[in-house]
Design a protein around this motif. Sequence first.
Motif, short mmCIF file in Angstrom:
data_model
loop_
_atom_site.label_atom_id
_atom_site.label_comp_id
_atom_site.label_asym_id
_atom_site.label_seq_id
_atom_site.Cartn_x
_atom_site.Cartn_y
_atom_site.Cartn_z
N LYS A 93 0.91 -1.20 -0.02
CA LYS A 93 0.06 0.00 -0.22
C LYS A 93 0.84 1.25 -0.01
O LYS A 93 0.37 2.42 0.19
CB LYS A 93 -0.90 0.12 1.27
CG LYS A 93 -1.77 -1.16 1.30
CD LYS A 93 -2.62 -1.05 2.73
CE LYS A 93 -3.70 -2.45 2.56
NZ LYS A 93 -4.35 -2.57 4.04
N GLU A 94 2.24 0.95 -0.11
CA GLU A 94 2.99 2.18 -0.25
C GLU A 94 2.80 3.17 -1.36
O GLU A 94 2.37 2.42 -2.34
CB GLU A 94 4.36 1.80 -0.31
CG GLU A 94 4.87 1.35 1.23
CD GLU A 94 4.95 2.34 2.46
OE1 GLU A 94 5.32 3.59 2.09
OE2 GLU A 94 4.92 2.01 3.56
N LYS A 95 3.18 4.30 -1.42
CA LYS A 95 3.07 5.23 -2.43
C LYS A 95 3.94 5.05 -3.54
O LYS A 95 3.53 4.99 -4.72
CB LYS A 95 3.10 6.79 -2.05
CG LYS A 95 2.08 7.30 -0.87
CD LYS A 95 1.93 8.60 -0.54
CE LYS A 95 0.80 9.21 0.42
NZ LYS A 95 0.73 10.44 0.73
N LEU A 96 5.33 5.01 -3.01
CA LEU A 96 6.19 4.87 -4.28
C LEU A 96 6.09 3.21 -4.83
O LEU A 96 6.08 2.27 -4.21
CB LEU A 96 7.53 4.98 -3.65
CG LEU A 96 7.88 6.31 -3.31
CD1 LEU A 96 9.38 6.52 -2.54
CD2 LEU A 96 7.71 7.32 -4.17
N ALA A 97 6.23 3.41 -6.21
CA ALA A 97 5.87 1.87 -6.90
C ALA A 97 7.32 1.04 -6.82
O ALA A 97 6.94 -0.17 -6.44
CB ALA A 97 5.74 2.14 -8.29
N ILE A 98 8.27 1.70 -6.37
CA ILE A 98 9.72 0.99 -6.11
C ILE A 98 9.38 0.03 -4.74
O ILE A 98 9.95 -1.13 -4.73
CB ILE A 98 10.87 1.74 -6.10
CG1 ILE A 98 12.10 0.89 -6.00
CG2 ILE A 98 10.85 2.81 -4.77
CD1 ILE A 98 12.40 0.14 -7.26
N HIS A 99 8.82 0.65 -3.83
CA HIS A 99 8.46 -0.30 -2.64
C HIS A 99 7.43 -1.26 -2.93
O HIS A 99 7.64 -2.42 -2.27
CB HIS A 99 7.86 0.73 -1.48
CG HIS A 99 8.99 1.97 -1.18
ND1 HIS A 99 8.50 3.17 -0.52
CD2 HIS A 99 10.21 1.94 -1.29
CE1 HIS A 99 9.62 3.52 -0.42
NE2 HIS A 99 10.75 3.13 -0.80
N LYS A 100 6.52 -1.19 -3.69
CA LYS A 100 5.71 -2.13 -4.00
C LYS A 100 6.32 -3.24 -4.71
O LYS A 100 5.96 -4.43 -4.73
CB LYS A 100 4.41 -1.78 -4.87
CG LYS A 100 3.72 -0.43 -4.14
CD LYS A 100 2.58 -0.11 -5.02
CE LYS A 100 1.76 0.94 -4.55
NZ LYS A 100 0.83 1.50 -5.13
N ARG A 101 7.15 -2.94 -5.70
CA ARG A 101 7.93 -3.87 -6.48
C ARG A 101 8.73 -4.75 -5.50
O ARG A 101 8.63 -6.07 -5.77
CB ARG A 101 9.05 -3.23 -7.27
CG ARG A 101 9.83 -4.16 -8.25
CD ARG A 101 10.75 -3.50 -9.06
NE ARG A 101 11.59 -4.39 -9.84
CZ ARG A 101 12.80 -4.82 -9.36
NH1 ARG A 101 13.16 -4.53 -8.14
NH2 ARG A 101 13.55 -5.47 -10.18
N ALA A 102 9.43 -4.10 -4.59
CA ALA A 102 10.26 -4.86 -3.56
C ALA A 102 9.52 -5.89 -2.77
O ALA A 102 9.74 -7.13 -2.59
CB ALA A 102 10.89 -4.07 -2.48
N ALA A 103 8.01 -5.44 -2.29
CA ALA A 103 7.20 -6.39 -1.68
C ALA A 103 6.69 -7.57 -2.58
O ALA A 103 6.42 -8.61 -2.27
CB ALA A 103 5.88 -5.73 -0.96
N CYS A 104 6.48 -7.36 -3.85
CA CYS A 104 6.32 -8.36 -4.87
C CYS A 104 7.13 -9.65 -4.88
O CYS A 104 6.73 -10.45 -5.11
CB CYS A 104 5.71 -7.56 -6.11
SG CYS A 104 4.15 -6.75 -6.14
N ILE A 105 8.36 -9.03 -5.04
CA ILE A 105 9.67 -9.89 -5.26
C ILE A 105 9.70 -11.06 -3.75
O ILE A 105 9.87 -11.90 -3.90
CB ILE A 105 10.86 -9.05 -5.38
CG1 ILE A 105 10.80 -8.50 -6.52
CG2 ILE A 105 12.07 -9.99 -5.37
CD1 ILE A 105 12.09 -7.48 -6.93
#
Length: 574
Positions: free
Chosen positions: A389-401
Amino acid sequence: MASITANTKHKMTVPSIKKTTTTTTTGKLKTVGTTKKAASGRRGSTAPAMKPSALATPDAIAALKGLTLEEQITRVMDLCRLAMGEQPTLVDKSTPHAASTTRDRSMAAADVAIAAKELGVPFVLKKCGVMDAMQRMLFPEGISKTFDDEDNTTGGLKPSASAVSLTSLDVDDSATYTTMSTAGTDSKRGKSTPASAREGSLLIIRALCELVGKKAEPYVVGAFLAAALDECGSNTGSVREAAEDTASALIKLANPFAFPRLISPLLIKSLKSTEWRVKANALDRLAQCATTSPKQVCSMLPTLIPAITNQVWDTKAQVTKAAGTSLLAICQTNPNPDVAPAIPAVVNAVCKPSDTNKAVEELMGTTFVVTVDAPTLSILCPVLSRALKEKLAIHKRAACIVINNMSKLVGSPEDVAPFGPLLVPELKKVAQSVQFEEIRDEALKALNSLTKALGDAYTAAAEDDKGDDTAAVKMAEEQAKVVAEQRRIEAERLAEQQKEEEIRKREEEEKRRFKEAMDAQRELDRLQAEKERQEKAEEMKQKEAAKLSVKGSAGKCQGCGLKKCKKTCLFYSG
């Protein structure tokens, strides 16, 4: 007559803090230290030892054993009354007696425990009526009401039931084993008995735990743990201290197998109390259980973590601090070596959401090798869900990995089923709303791995919640959408690769032609330069020949100027 004005000065005498000088001698060296009197407040986790008074010597114990049965019962009950702040039956009431203190009650409680150890626990607690006296003091409304559940399906727990037998009862963990409504004064909480009597009862229980040991466990753990937790909210400080020490002693004495069915429901119920001291003590006891029953606590992590996480945001700083300590202690019972280094960062992220990205970065460096079970998922999934749910997409990518790597090693679909509703919707949002194709691709990979790990368990769990096949149909539709999206992305990627291949071939052809043209031009330049060099050499040869010749360009002699030299010419050749 003296008058008081604005300029009048007053002298106030401040009482000095009493100091104690301690001298320590070691050989020829002497060290003198000054210690200040300890400030009043909570003692901490160290409680004073239980020391008997009347039964402190072997002769006193032998004299107790030499009494008749009726005399032994009377003697034990006198000790019990002394522990509860009352006067014994055989006492000269004409002589004034000093009021009972906590120290007196503690020593009398230790005497009761020594009597139980020597005469037998069933005899002292049952035959002598010590347990009935403690129940009257700690449960003024009745033991059956306190231990009965809300639906009255179990018929109440017997006060003498052992911790081991309680684990075999087929009751729900969410059943209400005790009433934790601790708001207001002790009288408002239904505590009509004197505070000294309740303190003495708690001291007796603690003495039985510490001085008698495992023989007392069937009589005190199942019957009085709820009372010890409840009394932590008392208005009397001595009662609270005795309750905290008693609860700690009960947890230390309890069989580890009693945690899932007896201790854990009581502690979770205590976390819903309106009294902050009860919640703080329950959290401390959960941290203690992580040491005494690590395997059982680990198996209960999916239930314990949400209950403790709710206390992180309590308005009392003491409860918040205890929640963080307890959460770290129970999470560290997880034996998974892959996740162990990142557990402090994950717990810190739970207590401080702004550090969620740091925890995900720690998990990014984790190589999952060991099978991921339900306790491990219960630690990681709340933080990963928040990271999605973070705003920055790069943080979402890390969670997905991390989710993708984690889902590939899930041991059983039943382990990950409770966390499917927590992660699946967030992964779908990332896969549909993020504008960067690479991040959407990572989200689809994670969603695909997670749905494979869920299998039919997620569908079954959803059907149990809704009672129909709507969830199954929705899950099938979601799976079809995921597959279709993956195919579309794969087709677009293939077309892009073909286009890039054509552009690459065209560029290579152009480079080849340009190279051939440049090589031809360089060859022409070389031939032209070679020709000019030869012409220049020929010209130079002609100039050199002209310089060496006697005749000039007109055919006349360069000495005499005649075509046929005279005899007097230097160049005459006859």
